[in-house]
Design an enzyme around this catalytic site. Sequence first.
Site, short mmCIF file in Angstrom:
data_model
loop_
_atom_site.label_atom_id
_atom_site.label_comp_id
_atom_site.label_asym_id
_atom_site.label_seq_id
_atom_site.Cartn_x
_atom_site.Cartn_y
_atom_site.Cartn_z
N CYS A 274 27.44 43.87 46.07
CA CYS A 274 26.35 44.59 45.41
C CYS A 274 26.84 45.59 44.37
O CYS A 274 26.04 46.30 43.75
CB CYS A 274 25.48 45.26 46.46
SG CYS A 274 24.89 44.07 47.69
N HIS B 144 22.44 54.21 45.13
CA HIS B 144 22.47 52.81 45.60
C HIS B 144 21.23 52.58 46.45
O HIS B 144 20.57 51.55 46.32
CB HIS B 144 23.75 52.55 46.39
CG HIS B 144 23.93 51.14 46.78
ND1 HIS B 144 23.97 50.11 45.87
CD2 HIS B 144 24.06 50.55 48.01
CE1 HIS B 144 24.13 48.95 46.52
NE2 HIS B 144 24.18 49.20 47.80
N GLU C 91 25.25 57.62 51.97
CA GLU C 91 25.27 58.00 50.55
C GLU C 91 24.85 59.47 50.39
O GLU C 91 25.43 60.20 49.58
CB GLU C 91 24.35 57.08 49.75
CG GLU C 91 24.40 57.39 48.24
CD GLU C 91 23.67 56.37 47.40
OE1 GLU C 91 22.90 55.56 47.95
OE2 GLU C 91 23.88 56.38 46.16
N LYS D 17 15.60 50.54 43.86
CA LYS D 17 15.32 49.49 44.85
C LYS D 17 14.02 49.73 45.60
O LYS D 17 13.48 48.79 46.19
CB LYS D 17 16.49 49.41 45.85
CG LYS D 17 17.80 48.93 45.25
CD LYS D 17 18.89 48.84 46.31
CE LYS D 17 20.22 48.36 45.72
NZ LYS D 17 20.90 49.43 44.92
N HIS E 277 16.43 44.71 46.47
CA HIS E 277 17.88 44.70 46.25
C HIS E 277 18.29 43.42 45.52
O HIS E 277 18.22 42.32 46.08
CB HIS E 277 18.59 44.79 47.59
CG HIS E 277 20.03 45.20 47.50
ND1 HIS E 277 20.76 45.08 46.33
CD2 HIS E 277 20.88 45.71 48.43
CE1 HIS E 277 21.98 45.51 46.55
NE2 HIS E 277 22.09 45.91 47.80
N PHE F 116 29.02 45.17 50.22
CA PHE F 116 29.70 44.68 51.41
C PHE F 116 31.19 44.57 51.11
O PHE F 116 31.61 44.25 50.00
CB PHE F 116 29.16 43.30 51.80
CG PHE F 116 27.81 43.32 52.48
CD1 PHE F 116 27.22 44.51 52.89
CD2 PHE F 116 27.13 42.13 52.72
CE1 PHE F 116 25.98 44.52 53.53
CE2 PHE F 116 25.89 42.13 53.36
CZ PHE F 116 25.32 43.32 53.76
#
Length: 413
Positions: A164, A304, A315, A336, A341, A400
């Site tokens: 991502c 994010h 985060e 998002k 996403h 990831f």
Amino acid sequence: MPSKRAVITGLSLLTPLGVGVDKNWRRLLKGESGISQITFFDASAFSSQIGGEVRDFNPEEYIDKREVRRMDRFAQFSVAAAKMALADAGLEMERLKPEEVAVIMGSGIGGIATWEEQHRIFLEKGPNRVSPFFIPMLISDMAAAHIAIAFKAMGANYATVSACASGANAIGEALRLIREERAKVVIAGGSEACVTPLALAGFCSMRALSTRNDEPEKASRPFDAKRDGFVLSEGAGVVIVEEMEFAKKRGARIYAELLGYGLSCDAYHITAPEPNGKGAVLSMEFALKDAGISKEDVDYINAHGTSTQLNDATETLAIKKVFGQRAYEIPISSTKSMIGHLLGAAGAVEFVVSLLSIRDNIIHPTINYEYPDPDCDLDYVPNKARETKVDVIMSNSFGFGGHNVTLVAKRFE
């Protein structure tokens, strides 16, 4: 100091909110959601039945009909987004030296729809019926390759694959190419087309997705205490990165200067973020150092912000560690919350959105923020857009594998 400076002169967006920068920006500022029930296939057997589909995209508006059939949807998105960004930049490719134009595109998965379809054909009809275009439609680097073929760009050309963070990775690499005088123009961004049965099944099995199937528009709720996972979406975002003097000489409109690029890895787990946010902290600190600016200079952070329990809390913790008490004063929002996403495209789309905040001095909201979470206690610009001076933005992308990328841009002066 870097020998060359990089500026952004062209933008494009292609998301579940629609095709085109203006349409996306207008809807983002209104706090509209692009999430709905999945219509591309019957998702009734899946624990998550919602997604962000790009429904008003006709590839033949951008690509020759014959070529469309030879391209996976993620590559179609890429070429269309590149064409829109080049038009926005006012660049005429025939006036450029082909070897001075580079292309870098990120994708987390590549042509998974092609993979699923050809595997079905393989099982049902045998190996001789598999398409000769299977591999070139599948592999992630074909997004950049198709753009180069379409626009005769003969400079550096490759794909970034960092889950991502892929799209943000691509834009950061564009900054490197400009600084190192390896390109005058870089077409950079990310694309993903993963709202497919197998991809959805995989994320469902991980229990990474929201199961708020009865309220799709409320499913993506970053930083809200009742968040229950992210929403799988598709789309693309592309920016045109130019060497500053080159852009000024041709009288280009400049959205912002691309100042900083931070990279790190959690080195911790294949999917979960490092609980103390060490990797995210490093990414943000590296980006600030690379940009040569102070923490006090940052006016806005595009998070994010996935809407997962672990990511949002981690985060938030990382932002506090980087900015200290000032973390509570910096507006933070998650794109998002409205588009879901977009995996490998997310970082590029969110960077484009951040630049629009610089252009218009307004920050889009984080929608569906209803229930405060004590672990997420910063200013997430809840539910309503906010007008405020925005000169410097930071955009975070975490993937990831613990891949972290942070981009920093500044109003051009």
